[in-house]
Enzyme design. Structure first.
Site, PDB file in Angstrom:
ATOM      1  N   ASN A   1      -3.419   1.722  10.639  1.00  0.00           N
ATOM      2  CA  ASN A   1      -3.766   2.316   9.271  1.00  0.00           C
ATOM      3  C   ASN A   1      -4.231   0.831   8.622  1.00  0.00           C
ATOM      4  O   ASN A   1      -3.677   0.476   7.886  1.00  0.00           O
ATOM      5  CB  ASN A   1      -2.975   3.100   8.516  1.00  0.00           C
ATOM      6  CG  ASN A   1      -3.788   3.373   7.007  1.00  0.00           C
ATOM      7  OD1 ASN A   1      -4.846   3.571   7.227  1.00  0.00           O
ATOM      8  ND2 ASN A   1      -2.812   3.841   6.285  1.00  0.00           N
ATOM      9  N   PRO A   2      -5.278   0.478   9.189  1.00  0.00           N
ATOM     10  CA  PRO A   2      -5.766  -0.996   8.704  1.00  0.00           C
ATOM     11  C   PRO A   2      -6.540  -0.741   7.245  1.00  0.00           C
ATOM     12  O   PRO A   2      -7.224   0.272   6.958  1.00  0.00           O
ATOM     13  CB  PRO A   2      -6.787  -1.492   9.656  1.00  0.00           C
ATOM     14  CG  PRO A   2      -7.432  -0.381  10.189  1.00  0.00           C
ATOM     15  CD  PRO A   2      -6.268   0.830  10.078  1.00  0.00           C
TER      16      PRO A   2
ATOM     17  N   PHE B   1       0.929  -1.118   0.025  1.00  0.00           N
ATOM     18  CA  PHE B   1      -0.151   0.044  -0.032  1.00  0.00           C
ATOM     19  C   PHE B   1       0.868   1.309   0.072  1.00  0.00           C
ATOM     20  O   PHE B   1       1.863   1.256   0.671  1.00  0.00           O
ATOM     21  CB  PHE B   1      -0.893   0.058   1.316  1.00  0.00           C
ATOM     22  CG  PHE B   1      -1.899   1.159   1.474  1.00  0.00           C
ATOM     23  CD1 PHE B   1      -2.885   0.963   0.519  1.00  0.00           C
ATOM     24  CD2 PHE B   1      -1.562   2.350   2.271  1.00  0.00           C
ATOM     25  CE1 PHE B   1      -3.975   2.275   0.627  1.00  0.00           C
ATOM     26  CE2 PHE B   1      -2.440   3.309   2.264  1.00  0.00           C
ATOM     27  CZ  PHE B   1      -3.424   3.214   1.590  1.00  0.00           C
TER      28      PHE B   1
END
Length: 296
Positions: free
Chosen positions: A189-190, A89
């Site tokens: 920050n899932p 990500f």
């Protein structure tokens, strides 16, 4: 070709493709090709043909939706520059605020756990800025851990304290069992984007791993397990900070309240004034309800 002519043409190409930051992206890509800082472009008035060709290829790929960070291989985050690429990500600027939200709770010798660390943006920034803290970065994805390891090695080579990389699922009830009630700060920050929002997302998001972006129909699929893990790891008075979707401004604080394990639940806005973060403090053990937290 004169550099400014190339930049004008590239900027127009990106604008035509709907890239909002067209001029900035064109300048950053050209600086990347030339191997200079963006501010030094004015010192390079002409572009040799090989540079033109490589620049043109990158502009073409950006116009088709490739993330700028994949094209340069780098992503800035607070005071660091991280390696990124397919399989991890890309850290966003708004996530930097998570570090600020826990900064007042960080002191010498404390233990911090980053649940779902990805590229290591949060964990490595905390290690860089709070150098005496013990920082653990938990990540399930093998491909993301590869990028995390590269960035951790880069920061160690630059003189930062080493972080501990842990292969694990943030919802695992056995995760970091040796640190039960011993962690001072948990950040995360899932994945939190509702699956139904996929058609509205920018094209660049398609290049992020889906498992790092989406979390069920409402975006809350991992939150019960995450809250259970955080409640178990945090010492009484320990701090929790989570990034979430702007549609979770009521639902996530409600989940936190419903655990019976947290107090001082506060919602925070992002750089655009949207609800994006929630912080909470672990209750003293005698005040917590032992029967309300489950791994989800």
């Amino acid at each position: 070709m004169v550099l400014q002519d190339a930049l004008r043409a590239a900027t127009q190409r990106l604008r035509d493709a709907g890239i909002e930051s067209a001029r900035v992206d064109a300048e950053l890509l050209l600086a990347h090709v030339l191997g200079v800082e963006r501010g030094a472009l004015i010192l390079s008035p002409d572009l040799p043909e090989p540079v033109q060709a490589r620049f043109g290829d990158l502009i073409h790929r950006r116009a088709l939706g490739s993330p700028l960070q994949h094209l340069t291989g780098r992503a800035p985050f607070r005071y660091l520059e991280l390696q990124v690429g397919p399989g991890v990500f890309i850290p966003r600027p708004e996530t930097e605020l998570l570090v600020e939200l826990v900064a007042a709770d960080l002191a010498d010798g404390q233990t911090v756990v980053d649940l779902g660390a990805g590229s290591g943006a949060l964990a490595l920034s905390i290690a860089h800025e709070f150098r005496s803290c013990r920082v653990l970065a938990v990540e399930r994805s093998a491909s993301a851990r590869d990028w995390l390891g590269r960035n951790a090695a880069d920061r160690s080579a630059a003189g930062d304290p080493a972080i501990e990389i842990v292969a694990g699922d943030l919802t695992d009830p056995l995760l970091l069992g040796e640190l039960t009630a011993a962690v001072d700060v948990v950040v995360s920050n899932p994945p939190y984007v509702p699956a139904v929002a996929a058609p509205q997302l920018r094209p660049e998001v398609a290049h992020d791993p889906a498992e790092a972006v989406f979390a069920g129909a409402d975006g809350l699929a991992v939150m019960p397990g995450l809250l259970a893990t955080a409640a178990r790891l945090l010492r009484p008075g320990g701090r929790l900070a989570i990034e979430h979707d702007d549609s979770h401004a009521v639902s996530l604080p409600s989940l936190l309240d419903g655990t019976g394990q947290f107090e001082e639940v506060v919602e925070h806005l992002d750089l655009n004034g949207r609800p994006r973060f929630v912080t909470a403090r672990r209750m003293a053990l005698q005040d917590a309800d032992p029967g309300t937290v489950s791994p989800g």
